[in-house]
Scaffold this motif. Structure first.
Motif, PDB file in Angstrom:
ATOM      1  N   SER A   1      37.287 -19.297  67.808  1.00 26.83           N
ATOM      2  CA  SER A   1      36.153 -19.190  68.749  1.00 26.83           C
ATOM      3  C   SER A   1      34.839 -18.973  68.009  1.00 26.83           C
ATOM      4  CB  SER A   1      36.398 -18.061  69.747  1.00 26.83           C
ATOM      5  OG  SER A   1      36.449 -16.820  69.079  1.00 26.83           O
ATOM      6  N   GLY A   2      34.924 -18.539  66.741  1.00 24.66           N
ATOM      7  CA  GLY A   2      33.708 -18.371  65.956  1.00 24.66           C
ATOM      8  C   GLY A   2      32.992 -19.665  65.651  1.00 24.66           C
ATOM      9  N   LEU A   3      33.668 -20.779  65.917  1.00 16.27           N
ATOM     10  CA  LEU A   3      33.051 -22.087  65.657  1.00 16.27           C
ATOM     11  C   LEU A   3      31.913 -22.398  66.626  1.00 16.27           C
ATOM     12  CD1 LEU A   3      36.288 -24.176  65.114  1.00 16.27           C
ATOM     13  CD2 LEU A   3      34.474 -23.899  63.411  1.00 16.27           C
ATOM     14  N   LYS A   4      31.812 -21.628  67.710  1.00 21.86           N
ATOM     15  CA  LYS A   4      30.859 -21.988  68.766  1.00 21.86           C
ATOM     16  C   LYS A   4      29.407 -21.966  68.317  1.00 21.86           C
ATOM     17  CE  LYS A   4      30.820 -17.321  70.699  1.00 21.86           C
ATOM     18  NZ  LYS A   4      31.307 -16.504  71.806  1.00 21.86           N
ATOM     19  N   ASP A   5      29.111 -21.179  67.248  1.00 16.81           N
ATOM     20  CA  ASP A   5      27.712 -21.078  66.803  1.00 16.81           C
ATOM     21  C   ASP A   5      27.577 -21.549  65.367  1.00 16.81           C
ATOM     22  OD1 ASP A   5      25.088 -20.560  66.457  1.00 16.81           O
ATOM     23  OD2 ASP A   5      25.268 -18.371  66.462  1.00 16.81           O
ATOM     24  N   PRO A   6      27.206 -22.786  65.141  1.00 18.00           N
ATOM     25  CA  PRO A   6      27.070 -23.295  63.772  1.00 18.00           C
ATOM     26  C   PRO A   6      26.001 -22.560  62.940  1.00 18.00           C
ATOM     27  CG  PRO A   6      27.136 -25.093  65.355  1.00 18.00           C
ATOM     28  CD  PRO A   6      26.979 -23.838  66.138  1.00 18.00           C
ATOM     29  N   LYS A   7      25.131 -21.809  63.630  1.00 19.74           N
ATOM     30  CA  LYS A   7      24.074 -21.090  62.898  1.00 19.74           C
ATOM     31  C   LYS A   7      24.564 -19.735  62.375  1.00 19.74           C
ATOM     32  CE  LYS A   7      20.490 -23.285  65.688  1.00 19.74           C
ATOM     33  NZ  LYS A   7      19.579 -23.118  66.802  1.00 19.74           N
ATOM     34  N   ASP A   8      25.736 -19.353  62.754  1.00 22.68           N
ATOM     35  CA  ASP A   8      26.323 -18.078  62.309  1.00 22.68           C
ATOM     36  C   ASP A   8      26.517 -18.124  60.789  1.00 22.68           C
ATOM     37  OD1 ASP A   8      27.893 -15.853  61.823  1.00 22.68           O
ATOM     38  OD2 ASP A   8      28.981 -16.011  63.716  1.00 22.68           O
ATOM     39  N   ALA A   9      26.240 -16.959  60.106  1.00 17.24           N
ATOM     40  CA  ALA A   9      26.367 -16.890  58.645  1.00 17.24           C
ATOM     41  C   ALA A   9      27.796 -17.168  58.201  1.00 17.24           C
ATOM     42  CB  ALA A   9      25.929 -15.502  58.162  1.00 17.24           C
ATOM     43  N   ALA A  10      28.770 -16.837  59.027  1.00 21.45           N
ATOM     44  CA  ALA A  10      30.182 -17.003  58.654  1.00 21.45           C
ATOM     45  C   ALA A  10      30.741 -18.340  59.105  1.00 21.45           C
ATOM     46  CB  ALA A  10      30.990 -15.860  59.257  1.00 21.45           C
ATOM     47  N   PHE A  11      29.843 -19.263  59.606  1.00 22.18           N
ATOM     48  CA  PHE A  11      30.349 -20.506  60.176  1.00 22.18           C
ATOM     49  C   PHE A  11      31.170 -21.313  59.179  1.00 22.18           C
ATOM     50  CE2 PHE A  11      30.012 -25.048  61.205  1.00 22.18           C
ATOM     51  CZ  PHE A  11      30.593 -25.040  62.465  1.00 22.18           C
ATOM     52  N   LYS A  12      30.750 -21.285  57.901  1.00 24.50           N
ATOM     53  CA  LYS A  12      31.471 -22.074  56.898  1.00 24.50           C
ATOM     54  C   LYS A  12      32.926 -21.652  56.800  1.00 24.50           C
ATOM     55  CE  LYS A  12      27.701 -23.606  53.902  1.00 24.50           C
ATOM     56  NZ  LYS A  12      27.173 -23.625  52.540  1.00 24.50           N
ATOM     57  N   ARG A  13      33.173 -20.330  56.864  1.00 19.62           N
ATOM     58  CA  ARG A  13      34.563 -19.863  56.809  1.00 19.62           C
ATOM     59  C   ARG A  13      35.332 -20.305  58.060  1.00 19.62           C
ATOM     60  NH1 ARG A  13      35.688 -16.862  52.559  1.00 19.62           N
ATOM     61  NH2 ARG A  13      34.044 -15.647  51.560  1.00 19.62           N
ATOM     62  N   TYR A  14      34.662 -20.257  59.243  1.00 20.79           N
ATOM     63  CA  TYR A  14      35.326 -20.722  60.467  1.00 20.79           C
ATOM     64  C   TYR A  14      35.659 -22.214  60.369  1.00 20.79           C
ATOM     65  CZ  TYR A  14      34.152 -16.334  62.834  1.00 20.79           C
ATOM     66  OH  TYR A  14      34.066 -15.016  63.200  1.00 20.79           O
ATOM     67  N   PHE A  15      34.731 -22.934  59.786  1.00 20.93           N
ATOM     68  CA  PHE A  15      34.957 -24.372  59.618  1.00 20.93           C
ATOM     69  C   PHE A  15      36.116 -24.613  58.650  1.00 20.93           C
ATOM     70  CE2 PHE A  15      34.073 -28.365  57.307  1.00 20.93           C
ATOM     71  CZ  PHE A  15      34.252 -29.253  58.343  1.00 20.93           C
ATOM     72  N   TYR A  16      36.148 -23.792  57.573  1.00 17.62           N
ATOM     73  CA  TYR A  16      37.247 -23.922  56.590  1.00 17.62           C
ATOM     74  C   TYR A  16      38.579 -23.643  57.283  1.00 17.62           C
ATOM     75  CZ  TYR A  16      40.391 -22.965  52.707  1.00 17.62           C
ATOM     76  OH  TYR A  16      41.473 -22.965  51.861  1.00 17.62           O
ATOM     77  N   LEU A  17      38.568 -22.637  58.154  1.00 24.67           N
ATOM     78  CA  LEU A  17      39.777 -22.288  58.897  1.00 24.67           C
ATOM     79  C   LEU A  17      40.246 -23.484  59.728  1.00 24.67           C
ATOM     80  CD1 LEU A  17      41.850 -20.233  60.009  1.00 24.67           C
ATOM     81  CD2 LEU A  17      40.110 -19.501  61.651  1.00 24.67           C
ATOM     82  N   LEU A  18      39.314 -24.116  60.436  1.00 22.89           N
ATOM     83  CA  LEU A  18      39.630 -25.280  61.261  1.00 22.89           C
ATOM     84  C   LEU A  18      40.168 -26.417  60.407  1.00 22.89           C
ATOM     85  CD1 LEU A  18      39.420 -26.825  64.024  1.00 22.89           C
ATOM     86  CD2 LEU A  18      37.111 -27.493  63.329  1.00 22.89           C
ATOM     87  N   GLU A  19      39.472 -26.664  59.320  1.00 23.99           N
ATOM     88  CA  GLU A  19      39.847 -27.770  58.440  1.00 23.99           C
ATOM     89  C   GLU A  19      41.259 -27.564  57.892  1.00 23.99           C
ATOM     90  OE1 GLU A  19      37.750 -30.054  54.651  1.00 23.99           O
ATOM     91  OE2 GLU A  19      37.416 -27.923  54.956  1.00 23.99           O
ATOM     92  N   ASN A  20      41.540 -26.332  57.483  1.00 26.90           N
ATOM     93  CA  ASN A  20      42.834 -26.001  56.904  1.00 26.90           C
ATOM     94  C   ASN A  20      43.959 -26.211  57.910  1.00 26.90           C
ATOM     95  OD1 ASN A  20      44.011 -25.276  54.527  1.00 26.90           O
ATOM     96  ND2 ASN A  20      43.189 -23.200  54.488  1.00 26.90           N
ATOM     97  N   LEU A  21      43.700 -25.726  59.141  1.00 30.87           N
ATOM     98  CA  LEU A  21      44.719 -25.852  60.187  1.00 30.87           C
ATOM     99  C   LEU A  21      44.963 -27.317  60.538  1.00 30.87           C
ATOM    100  CD1 LEU A  21      43.545 -22.933  62.490  1.00 30.87           C
ATOM    101  CD2 LEU A  21      45.637 -22.971  61.127  1.00 30.87           C
ATOM    102  N   ALA A  22      43.870 -28.126  60.507  1.00 28.15           N
ATOM    103  CA  ALA A  22      43.990 -29.545  60.824  1.00 28.15           C
ATOM    104  C   ALA A  22      44.720 -30.293  59.716  1.00 28.15           C
ATOM    105  CB  ALA A  22      42.604 -30.137  61.056  1.00 28.15           C
TER     106      ALA A  22
END
Length: 1208
Positions: A105-126
């Motif tokens: 759910s952290g992916l909802k805000d791309p401007k968040d400082a931690a967005f890159k880690r959330y994106f990495y999480l998504l990428e890894n799971l995919a």
């Protein structure tokens, strides 16, 4: 538990560490795990660590960052150990994946400082399809539903394409590689492609759309199964929100992935035939959208479904028929190959019993025309449907049909390259629109007036173009449309005059008297608008507004000013409207005043336009290029143009009162064609009536006077008539010099040998009519000697007998002598009308005219006249009598015998005589109510047309009669509605009310030779037909009908004898038999027997009825087969109808034969009318405050003709 081994460089991860330290250590661990490859069996020592990371204390840690790093570490563990993850406990696996979903759910805000880690999480799971692990879980669908729900919830505009791509990579395998897809999951996916999500959450819609496309093969059986459950079996899962949007879903799926619905769509046929209206409506709405969309091939692919859909155009439910018709526009626009089918269905629906369906048919065709004119113009059928709806019984449908046709006509005007079907159509469109003015409703008239100025002759066009359009319009429409245009202009002129008088009253100092007059004007104006009561309220408000706002008053005066130019009028109208509030439908004040302005604003013609139009007409008369430019027929262009100018000179005379226009007209009047001058002279006459031309243009009138003198002396009869009238109206200072000179020339030419004989007769008649006091004796002598002795009473010479035995011919085919006699009869009538009060001359003239009629047109009974000549002469004599009878004084001098003889022309053996005489009668009855028209007596003539055998003539005469009845009733209504005019109104009623026709029709029928005996059944049947001919419009469907009035009137007639031959029982019995027939008709043909008040007392005319002292006629003068038998269906009894009648004995009454004098029928008591005591008279005597004692009303004719019984 095994000892936890950490990778090199990583420190232990423990629960009791502070958050910051724990984050530092987790970052190092995450970085290390991230670098590990997928070497099978290489990292078994770290399995305890992996299990340690998934413990609750970390998954539920208070720090958001700790949870994120734990999630990244677990994701890497799943990647590294794939496909065999170290997590084996099913509860733990479920907990881990629900935890990972929460972190995503952290992916909802791309401007968040931690967005890159959330994106990495998504990428890894995919990357390694980590969620596929859940397939082994029993409640995997719960996890998938949570994941899908989250993804659709968080996706937004700020996400890059890569983020959305990885989301799909996570989601797609969960469908394509799953053994089953739950309905709950389908619900989550499909909800995002229908409204409101489709528009409110655009990114979720696009994600779901892409997902469906990528997984369509897998989803297809599940979606089909879902539709089967809902559509065929009818089982709806209330937990699934999408069940309520099945048809919307099918529509969207058809757009996104049509092949999914290949097997589903045919199932809709059963929904189209469902007994439930809502189901049919839903299916119809869906298929209408799907079939009608641009580039849709569904109708071709599913022909059976298309035929079933077409069947719904005839559905029993109105809402479904409306839905079908509404979409027909899209079919017509988008699918040429379906137009034939749609046109056929619209053909049925334009006759639909439900008005809203018919309305939608018109709207569909008209809207199609607006969007793509070609479609409608190519189909004559579609235009025909709209044409038919212009006669719909509902105004809103007529309005749209007329407006649609007008829009098509306007399009035609501005586009020369229109198809042939349209060119053919516009020949009738303009006629159809103008003929709308014949409709009874005020709304229709206002609509035609609006369409004339906006579409037929668009007021925005420059004057040059506008006048060409006007000329083309009036040069090509049919006779009925031309009359409608004339009526329209006359009505607008009347409203303009009312407005000018109203504005004049508003400008005056306010006094009770001026306020009363102002209210009367507002009252009159409100009747010129729809819904007079509401209009009165808003016009009263507008009066007040005008008094307070001088600028508004000035603008309104500009609009109504006769000499206003079109641009000035348009600007002033806009200025008035600006001061009335917002132009919205709810602003009734604005809309009422706007309607009034539309009626009074003169935006079609002004001085500049008239000058141009006169130029065009002049050019057409000379055979110029204008004929081709305007698009007119060369044979009629000039004549039509002149008639248009005549019409405009009557309505807009001020625009002609300019030297340049008058100079052009004087040039035209001198053209050689003999038919031109009479029309141009008519223009001058109308202009002179408005304002004498000699006052402003003496030099021009000095030029015109010798031309007129020449016409009056040596021109055609029509030229002479126009010339004398023009001199009389426009050249008062030249009367003394011109008229005696013309009279002298006429006197010389009043010889049968003169080529100008007929012209001289016409000139004489018109001079006698216009200036009766000048040369009075001289004219009387000329009439006596030259017209009567030497023309009318002159015998036809031997050898001049006509061998032609035709009973009728055109007037120009008559022998010249007969034509002169016809003009002589007209001249005598005009001479009498000019004299006004010369009783002796009138009596002599009536005797001679009567002789013409009595002898069938052959006055001297020489037998040398042809049947056609005789027809024309008796018709002309009859018309002359009617003309004279319009004038009070000389018109009152005819006898009852002459009155009855004149009526025989209504049943003349020659059809054209009947037709023309009836037209003259109608014209005389309708002209100048109440004092300048034929007396009410002549309405009785219409009864004879009940015997008319020619259906066309009968219909025409019936329409004349109904128009005369309605005109009189409207006049009575206008009198009684006017403030302070009630006394005047009541005094005039007996001479105006059409209900009195009966009291004149009975003696006319009694003296008709067609009624041979009072007891001849066949003749009486015809007489009954005649009576019903006049009674039908008076007593059926009429708010004015009072049974009590007619009952009283008939009974009082029956108590009188014939005035002409009171001792002749053969006539008296005929009258009484006719009264019995009328009574029977009232009882059998009407259903309302109320003895309600009627706004007039019953009066019996002494000219036709002879009173009898103490005479009560209680016999029935009809053969048994014609006597009234009570109508059992109505459930009434004679006792209910007439309380004075004795009760019948019980048991069935035996019919009794009628004796030779009608004495064997049991006596029936009669009501005694106003001779009765007050208690009895109350049945018919109206009771109005202040009107209890009404004096004897003043007569139009000599009052000895009307006899009122008064208590002795």
């Amino acid at each position: 538990m095994s000892e936890i081994v950490y990778p090199p460089g990583c420190r232990p991860i423990m629960e009791d560490l502070g958050a910051d330290e724990l984050i530092r250590r987790l970052k190092t661990l995450a970085h290390t795990l991230q670098a590990m490859g997928q070497d099978e069996g290489a990292y078994q020592q770290y399995i305890p660590l992996a299990l340690h990371l998934a413990e609750d204390q970390f998954l539920c840690h208070a720090s958001r960052d700790v949870q994120l790093l734990i999630a990244c570490c677990i994701a890497d563990v799943l990647r590294v150990y794939a496909p065999e993850a170290p997590y084996k406990d099913t509860d733990q696996v479920k907990t881990i994946f629900l935890f990972l979903i929460t972190q995503l759910s952290g992916l909802k805000d791309p401007k968040d400082a931690a967005f890159k880690r959330y994106f990495y999480l998504l990428e890894n799971l995919a990357y390694v399809k980590s969620f596929n692990m859940c397939f082994e879980l029993e409640d995997c669908q719960e996890i998938f539903c949570a994941l899908f729900h989250l993804m659709f919830k968080i996706v937004n505009d700020e996400h890059s394409g890569r983020v959305k791509s990885f989301m799909l990579d996570v989601l797609c395998p969960l469908i394509t590689e799953s053994d089953m897809v739950s309905n709950e999951l389908l619900d989550i996916i499909l909800l995002n492609i229908v409204e409101p999500n489709k528009t409110q959450r655009k990114n979720a819609y696009l994600l779901a759309k892409e997902l469906i496309v990528k997984t369509s093969d897998t989803l297809e059986p599940y979606i089909q199964g879902f539709f089967n459950q809902v559509l065929i079996i009818g089982k709806e899962d209330k937990a699934l929100q999408i069940c309520g949007k099945v048809y919307d879903l099918m529509y969207e799926l058809n757009h996104i992935c049509p092949q999914i619905l290949v097997a589903v769509l045919p199932q809709l046929e059963c929904k189209l035939k469902s007994p439930l209206q809502n189901e049919r409506l839903g299916a119809v709405a869906l298929l209408a959208r799907m079939f009608s969309e641009k580039d849709s091939e569904l109708a071709r692919k599913h022909t059976a479904l298309w035929r079933a859909f077409l069947g719904r155009f005839n559905d029993i439910a109105v809402s479904i028929r409306i839905k079908c018709v509404q979409y027909s526009m899209h079919f017509l626009l988008n699918h040429p190959y379906l137009r034939k089918d749609i046109t056929e269905t619209l053909k049925m629906r334009q006759h639909d019993a439900e008005e809203n369906v018919r309305y939608e048919v018109v709207m569909a065709i008209v809207t199609t025309a607006r969007r793509d004119f070609q479609v409608v113009s190519d189909s004559e059928d579609l235009l025909e449907f709209v044409k038919e709806r212009t006669l719909d019984k509902k105004f809103k449908i007529r309005k749209e049909a007329m407006s649609g046709l007008a829009m098509i006509y306007r399009k035609h005007l501005s586009d020369p390259d229109v198809p042939n079907a349209t060119k053919k159509a516009v020949t009738w469109i303009k006629d159809k629109i103008l003929n709308g003015y014949y409709m009874a409703g005020m709304e229709d008239r206002l609509l035609v007036e609006r369409l004339l100025n906006t579409c037929l002759v668009p007021y925005q066009l420059p004057a040059v173009e506008r006048m060409k359009k006007l000329y083309h319009l009036l040069g090509t429409v049919d006779e009925h449309a031309t009359k409608a245009f004339m009526e329209l202009q006359k009505n607008q002129l009347c409203v303009r005059k009312l407005v000018l008088e109203w504005l004049d009253l508003i400008k005056r100092v306010q006094t009770p008297e001026s306020q009363k007059d102002c209210n009367a004007k507002v009252n009159a104006l409100s009747r010129c608008l729809p819904e007079p009561v509401k209009a009165h309220e808003f016009l009263t408000k507008f009066s007040s507004h005008l008094r307070k706002d001088s600028v508004l008053l000035e603008s309104m005066e500009t609009v109504a000013r006769p000499s206003v130019s079109c641009p000035e009028c348009s600007d002033a109208t806009a200025a008035v409207l600006k001061k009335l509030g917002q132009p919205v439908m709810t602003n009734l004040y604005y809309n009422t005043v706007k309607m009034l302005l539309e009626r009074v604003s003169s935006v079609m013609v002004d001085h500049q336009a008239i000058k141009l139009l006169v130029g065009y007409v002049d050019d057409c008369l000379r055979g110029g290029n204008t004929i081709e430019e305007v698009g007119l027929h060369p044979a009629t262009a000039g004549d039509r143009g002149l008639k248009l100018l005549v019409m405009l000179s009557f309505v807009f005379p001020s625009h002609f009162h300019h030297e340049d226009v008058l100079e052009q007209l004087i040039e035209i009047v001198q053209l050689e064609d003999e038919n031109i001058a009479p029309l141009v002279l008519s223009i001058f006459i109308f202009l002179g009536k408005y304002k004498c031309l000699y006052d402003d243009f003496p030099n021009l009138m000095d030029q015109l006077s010798p031309i007129c003198k020449s016409f009056a002396e040596y021109g055609t009869p029509k030229q002479a008539k126009g010339a004398i009238r023009c001199i009389f109206v426009n050249m008062p200072l030249l009367h003394e010099s011109l008229f005696p000179a013309i009279l002298e020339t006429a006197k010389i030419n009043l010889e049968s040998s003169s080529p100008h004989y007929r012209t001289a007769i016409v000139s004489l008649g018109h001079i006698a009519y216009n200036i009766p006091e000048k040369c009075k004796v001289q004219i009387k002598n000329i009439v006596s000697r030259k017209i009567v002795k030497e023309l009318l009473v002159k015998d036809v010479k031997e050898g001049e007998e006509s061998m032609d035995q035709e009973t009728w011919c055109a007037e120009e085919d008559l022998p010249e002598e007969t034509r002169c006699k016809i003009e002589g009869l007209k001249a005598m009538a005009r001479w009498l009308l000019g004299l006004k009060q010369d009783i002796q001359s009138a009596q002599k003239t009536f005797r001679m005219l009567n002789a013409f009629i009595l002898h069938k047109g052959d006055l001297l009974q020489s037998g040398r006249l042809s049947p056609a000549e005789m027809s024309w002469l008796r018709l002309s004599a009859g018309c002359a009598m009617l003309k004279v009878c319009e004038q009070k004084g000389v018109g009152d001098q005819y006898t009852a015998d002459q009155f009855y003889n004149l009526s025989t022309l209504m049943v003349d053996e020659v059809k054209q005589v009947r037709e023309l005489f009836a037209a003259k009668l109608h014209k005389g009855l309708g002209r100048g109510l109440p004092n300048k028209c034929l007396p009410l007596d002549f309405m009785g003539y219409y009864a004879l047309s009940g015997k008319e055998t020619d259906s066309k003539v009968r219909t025409t005469i019936k329409n004349y009669m109904i128009a005369d009845i309605n005109k009189r009733r409207d006049y009575v209504k206008s009198l009684t509605m006017g403030s302070g005019q009630m006394d005047k109104a009541m005094s005039q009623l007996p001479h105006i009310l059409p209900d009195y026709m009966l009291v004149f029709a009975v003696p006319v029928l009694a003296h008709d030779p067609g009624l041979s005996r009072w007891d001849d059944v066949s003749d009486l049947v015809k007489a009954r037909q005649c009576l019903w001919f006049i009674l039908e419009p008076l007593v059926t469907k009429s708010d004015y009908f009072s049974y009590g009035f007619y009952k009283n009137l008939i009974e009082r007639m029956k108590n009188h004898k014939d005035a002409l031959r009171p001792d002749d029982d053969s006539i008296n019995y005929k009258i009484w038999a006719l009264c019995d027939l009328a009574s029977g008709l009232l009882l059998t043909k009407t259903s309302n027997y109320d003895l309600k008040d009627f706004p007039a007392e019953t009066r019996i005319p002494a000219m036709h009825f002879h009173p009898q002292a103490d005479f009560v006629n209680n016999r029935v003068f009809l053969p048994p087969e014609l006597q009234y038998q009570p109508n059992k269906k109505t459930g009434i009894t004679l006792a209910m109808i007439n309380s004075e009648r004795p009760k019948k004995p019980k048991g069935k009454a035996k019919p009794e034969p009628c004796g030779p004098l009608g004495t064997d029928v049991p006596p029936v008591a009669v009501n005694k009318g106003i001779d009765a005591q007050p208690s009895e008279a109350s049945e018919t005597k109206i009771q109005l405050p202040g009107l209890e004692d009404i004096d004897e009303p003043p007569a139009k004719r000599l009052r000895e003709r009307i006899k009122v019984d008064i208590d002795k």
